[in-house]
Each structure stands twice: as structure tokens, then as C-alpha cells.
Design a protein around this motif. Structure first.
Motif, PDB file in Angstrom:
ATOM      1  N   ASP A   1     -22.989  29.110  24.861  1.00  0.00           N
ATOM      2  CA  ASP A   1     -21.498  28.870  24.730  1.00  0.00           C
ATOM      3  C   ASP A   1     -20.807  30.293  25.573  1.00  0.00           C
ATOM      4  O   ASP A   1     -19.947  29.897  26.279  1.00  0.00           O
ATOM      5  CB  ASP A   1     -21.223  29.107  23.374  1.00  0.00           C
ATOM      6  N   GLU A   2     -21.436  31.389  25.834  1.00  0.00           N
ATOM      7  CA  GLU A   2     -20.766  32.278  26.531  1.00  0.00           C
ATOM      8  C   GLU A   2     -20.906  31.970  28.206  1.00  0.00           C
ATOM      9  O   GLU A   2     -20.086  32.170  28.940  1.00  0.00           O
ATOM     10  CB  GLU A   2     -21.743  33.613  26.340  1.00  0.00           C
ATOM     11  N   PHE A   3     -21.922  31.275  28.552  1.00  0.00           N
ATOM     12  CA  PHE A   3     -22.453  30.579  29.699  1.00  0.00           C
ATOM     13  C   PHE A   3     -21.375  29.725  30.176  1.00  0.00           C
ATOM     14  O   PHE A   3     -20.855  29.769  31.067  1.00  0.00           O
ATOM     15  CB  PHE A   3     -23.767  30.347  29.770  1.00  0.00           C
ATOM     16  N   ILE A   4     -21.081  28.793  29.046  1.00  0.00           N
ATOM     17  CA  ILE A   4     -20.098  27.893  29.310  1.00  0.00           C
ATOM     18  C   ILE A   4     -18.429  28.678  29.332  1.00  0.00           C
ATOM     19  O   ILE A   4     -17.801  27.992  30.203  1.00  0.00           O
ATOM     20  CB  ILE A   4     -20.061  26.740  28.234  1.00  0.00           C
ATOM     21  N   ASP A   5     -18.466  29.403  28.584  1.00  0.00           N
ATOM     22  CA  ASP A   5     -17.227  30.187  28.734  1.00  0.00           C
ATOM     23  C   ASP A   5     -16.644  30.575  30.167  1.00  0.00           C
ATOM     24  O   ASP A   5     -15.493  30.603  30.507  1.00  0.00           O
ATOM     25  CB  ASP A   5     -17.101  31.497  27.820  1.00  0.00           C
ATOM     26  N   VAL A   6     -17.746  31.109  30.776  1.00  0.00           N
ATOM     27  CA  VAL A   6     -17.435  31.700  32.109  1.00  0.00           C
ATOM     28  C   VAL A   6     -16.958  30.397  32.953  1.00  0.00           C
ATOM     29  O   VAL A   6     -16.211  30.638  33.891  1.00  0.00           O
ATOM     30  CB  VAL A   6     -18.912  32.095  32.710  1.00  0.00           C
ATOM     31  N   ILE A   7     -17.589  29.311  32.837  1.00  0.00           N
ATOM     32  CA  ILE A   7     -17.173  28.058  33.557  1.00  0.00           C
ATOM     33  C   ILE A   7     -15.814  27.788  33.348  1.00  0.00           C
ATOM     34  O   ILE A   7     -14.995  27.397  34.044  1.00  0.00           O
ATOM     35  CB  ILE A   7     -18.160  26.765  33.539  1.00  0.00           C
ATOM     36  N   ASN A   8     -15.581  27.619  31.814  1.00  0.00           N
ATOM     37  CA  ASN A   8     -14.250  27.198  31.301  1.00  0.00           C
ATOM     38  C   ASN A   8     -13.065  27.980  31.921  1.00  0.00           C
ATOM     39  O   ASN A   8     -12.020  27.590  32.253  1.00  0.00           O
ATOM     40  CB  ASN A   8     -14.288  27.212  29.847  1.00  0.00           C
TER      41      ASN A   8
ATOM     42  N   GLN B   1      -9.774  26.556  33.862  1.00  0.00           N
ATOM     43  CA  GLN B   1      -8.470  26.532  33.242  1.00  0.00           C
ATOM     44  C   GLN B   1      -7.319  26.355  34.319  1.00  0.00           C
ATOM     45  O   GLN B   1      -6.404  25.465  33.970  1.00  0.00           O
ATOM     46  CB  GLN B   1      -8.274  27.884  32.571  1.00  0.00           C
ATOM     47  N   PRO B   2      -7.205  26.818  35.453  1.00  0.00           N
ATOM     48  CA  PRO B   2      -6.092  26.546  36.288  1.00  0.00           C
ATOM     49  C   PRO B   2      -5.987  25.096  36.808  1.00  0.00           C
ATOM     50  O   PRO B   2      -5.003  24.651  37.087  1.00  0.00           O
ATOM     51  CB  PRO B   2      -6.316  27.669  37.585  1.00  0.00           C
ATOM     52  N   MET B   3      -7.144  24.587  36.748  1.00  0.00           N
ATOM     53  CA  MET B   3      -7.237  22.993  37.101  1.00  0.00           C
ATOM     54  C   MET B   3      -7.044  22.039  35.661  1.00  0.00           C
ATOM     55  O   MET B   3      -7.257  21.058  35.885  1.00  0.00           O
ATOM     56  CB  MET B   3      -8.476  22.630  37.842  1.00  0.00           C
ATOM     57  N   PHE B   4      -6.652  22.849  34.611  1.00  0.00           N
ATOM     58  CA  PHE B   4      -6.523  21.975  33.290  1.00  0.00           C
ATOM     59  C   PHE B   4      -7.820  21.064  33.129  1.00  0.00           C
ATOM     60  O   PHE B   4      -7.890  20.136  32.450  1.00  0.00           O
ATOM     61  CB  PHE B   4      -5.480  21.143  33.440  1.00  0.00           C
ATOM     62  N   MET B   5      -9.040  21.625  33.294  1.00  0.00           N
ATOM     63  CA  MET B   5     -10.158  21.285  32.989  1.00  0.00           C
ATOM     64  C   MET B   5     -10.946  21.904  31.994  1.00  0.00           C
ATOM     65  O   MET B   5     -10.725  23.249  31.876  1.00  0.00           O
ATOM     66  CB  MET B   5     -11.322  20.910  34.183  1.00  0.00           C
ATOM     67  N   HIS B   6     -11.682  21.307  31.132  1.00  0.00           N
ATOM     68  CA  HIS B   6     -12.430  22.295  30.122  1.00  0.00           C
ATOM     69  C   HIS B   6     -13.803  21.334  29.557  1.00  0.00           C
ATOM     70  O   HIS B   6     -13.864  20.229  29.511  1.00  0.00           O
ATOM     71  CB  HIS B   6     -11.445  22.432  28.827  1.00  0.00           C
ATOM     72  N   ILE B   7     -14.758  22.197  29.297  1.00  0.00           N
ATOM     73  CA  ILE B   7     -15.918  21.732  28.647  1.00  0.00           C
ATOM     74  C   ILE B   7     -15.685  21.982  27.247  1.00  0.00           C
ATOM     75  O   ILE B   7     -15.835  23.261  26.630  1.00  0.00           O
ATOM     76  CB  ILE B   7     -17.190  22.493  29.327  1.00  0.00           C
ATOM     77  N   ARG B   8     -15.604  20.612  26.667  1.00  0.00           N
ATOM     78  CA  ARG B   8     -15.409  20.753  25.280  1.00  0.00           C
ATOM     79  C   ARG B   8     -16.722  20.212  24.386  1.00  0.00           C
ATOM     80  O   ARG B   8     -17.349  19.448  24.830  1.00  0.00           O
ATOM     81  CB  ARG B   8     -14.167  19.959  24.814  1.00  0.00           C
TER      82      ARG B   8
END
Length: 314
Positions: free
Chosen positions: A90-97, A101-108
């Protein structure tokens, strides 16, 4: 939900308009914010090659299970010599998220209503309704999807029969679809992971629920209920027959909550739970996955709705 194998060494194309415009398949053309930490994201960690590979693979598949995500995380770290810690996905994915964020994308992350397992999906936060599908489907196909969603949300068990959907296709306002055309479109919805199909019954896929939850909450306000156990949106579920209660529970949540109880009662009102209780089957051990495998097989469903028992009053 049966998720296709995730090819760790090969990135397959996935038709998504935003990705195509930004050419996400080619890291050389990614926005600067994905390559370095800058702008208002100065405190964010920049993505390394391991993060980029993870994101590329997720984009090509649309959605992957938690088991697949863990295997992919390990593969990406080992391939690019990055530090790997099994409990820090989850921390690894937080880096990607942070960079998305500026492109309004998110791994959920969300739960599958079919097997009760966790899945990860890449969500477009800028488009909250069905218009996100407009680049891949014609107007009448989108109308068919809306009507299918209406049928599913309005049903008691979160399903829509192929017969009911075919009847809707004959009354589309944009352009009517013939039977074979409707079947082809439905197959496409399933292939693109917006719907699931089993024995002629269609349900909303995990990807669809994760991506469309905000839209569905807005459109179907009075029809949307949350699972009493996991507190996620519930479509494929059981409902307490006490009209003064009426709580919903996902089938996997029902199976886990009432496991080992011969006389199940509603966790809210304590009335006898009259529905069939799904049996929980043993899942394959996650540790049995091969480290050198280039594909992560989809896990077996945990609860089985085809093998059930009837709870009886004592």
C-alpha cells in the motif's frame, strides 16, 4: 470474480481514451510529474522504474486481485533492483497515487462481491459517470449499459437476466439493437470487465463498482445500501427479511459472519436469518505461487454460492 492472468513481462494494449491521449504506454512521453517530484507535489517521492512498471501493467489489465498485486509488486522491485518489503504494498501504491493526483487518477482498492477478495483498479476521478466509457462504445451501447445497470441495481439479488436485457435493447431511444448485436455488446462489456456473466445472469463487475461507485450513489440514492459487515456498496447480497430492519450483507460476508453457526440471526435486529448460507471453501495457499512465474493465476473463489445449505430453526 475471475480475473485474467496478469502478464508481468508483457504490457498488452488497453483501449482507454485518457491513456491513449497521454501515451502512457511510452514512459518517455509521460508527464513530468510522473517522472520527478515537482510543482505542488514537492514532498512526494518520485516514481522509480519499479513503480512505472507496476502502473503500466495495471493499466493494461484494468483491475488485478490483491494476490496478483502482491506478486506484481515483488516482480517489479526485483526486476529493477528496488527495495522489496512484503508488507508495504500500500505504501508502494501511495507513491504512484501521489503522482497520479494532478491528473485525477487513482489506484483504488475494493472488494469483489463474488469471492470476497480485495482487488486494485486504476480509476479516473475526473469522470464519475458512464461518459468515461464513451470513447469505447456507441451511444446505443452506452444506453444499453445504463439500462442494464438500472435492472441490476433495482433487483433484490444484484443480477439482470439476459432476457430482460434483450427486452431493453428493443426499446432503446438512441438506436435499437438486434438480438445478435445485443449479445455481442454484452460480451464486450464482459470482456472489458464492466460486467460479469454466469449462466445468463449479469452482474456489475468489481471494476465497475470501484470506478462507478460515486456515480451510482448519486443516481440510485434510494436504492443503494451498504453491506452491514464490510460497509461497502452491496448489490449481490442477502437482505434481512425483517422489514423494520432490512440490512444487506454480501454473500461472502454472510458466509464468513455465519460460519459455524447452526442458528444464524441478523446481526442488527437479531431476527432469524432465513436465507441460505454460502459455504466457505478453502482457498489455495498464497505461498504456493511460484516466484519465477511470469503470470499470476487468478485465485479460487472463497465462498461458493453454488454449494449452499439451508439454515433451519432449532
Amino acid at each position: 470474480m475471475c480475473t485474467e492472468h496478469v502478464e508481468l513481462g508483457h504490457i498488452a494494449p488497453r483501449p482507454t481514451s485518457l491513456f491513449e491521449v497521454m501515451d502512457f504506454g511510452n514512459p518517455e512521453r509521460w508527464p513530468l510529474s510522473l517522472l520527478t517530484s515537482g510543482g505542488h507535489e514537492k514532498m512526494s517521492r518520485p516514481m522509480g522504474d519499479s513503480h512505472k512498471r507496476f502502473l503500466q501493467t495495471l493499466m493494461s489489465n484494468g483491475i488485478i486481485s490483491s494476490l496478483q498485486a502482491k506478486a506484481l509488486y515483488r516482480h517489479c522491485c526485483e526486476t529493477h533492483g528496488a527495495h522489496y518489503s512484503p508488507d508495504r504494498l500500500d505504501e508502494f501504491i501511495d507513491v504512484i497515487n501521489a503522482q497520479l493526483q494532478p491528473m485525477f487518477m487513482h489506484i483504488r482498492k475494493g472488494m469483489s462481491e463474488e469471492d470476497g477478495l480485495q482487488y486494485y483498479a486504476l480509476v479516473n476521478m475526473a469522470e464519475t459517470d458512464i461518459t468515461r466509457m464513451s470513447s469505447d462504445y456507441a451511444d446505443n451501447e452506452l444506453e444499453l449499459f445504463r439500462k442494464t445497470m438500472d435492472l441490476i441495481v433495482d433487483s433484490e439479488n444484484g443480477t439482470a437476466s439476459s432476457t430482460d436485457i434483450l427486452n431493453c435493447a428493443d426499446s432503446l431511444q438512441s438506436k435499437k439493437l438486434k438480438k445478435k448485436e445485443t449479445e455481442h455488446v454484452l460480451n464486450k462489456f464482459v470482456q472489458d470487465k464492466w460486467l460479469n456473466e454466469k449462466q445468463g445472469e449479469y452482474t456489475l463487475s468489481t471494476r465497475c463498482i470501484i470506478e462507478m461507485e460515486q456515480y451510482m450513489r448519486m443516481i440510485y440514492q434510494d436504492l443503494i445500501k451498504m453491506c452491514y459487515v464490510c460497509h461497502n456498496v452491496a448489490f449481490q447480497s442477502q437482505i434481512c427479511e425483517n422489514t423494520a430492519c432490512g440490512i444487506k450483507m454480501h454473500l461472502p460476508c454472510v458466509a464468513r459472519y455465519f460460519k459455524g453457526r447452526s442458528d444464524p440471526h441478523c446481526p442488527s435486529c437479531n431476527e432469524f436469518w432465513t436465507h441460505e448460507i454460502p459455504e466457505i471453501q478453502q482457498s489455495q495457499s498464497q505461498g504456493s505461487q511460484s516466484r519465477s512465474s511470469s503470470a499470476v493465476p487468478a485465485p479460487n473463489p472463497t465462498p461458493s454460492t453454488s454449494s449452499t445449505r439451508r439454515s433451519r430453526r432449532s
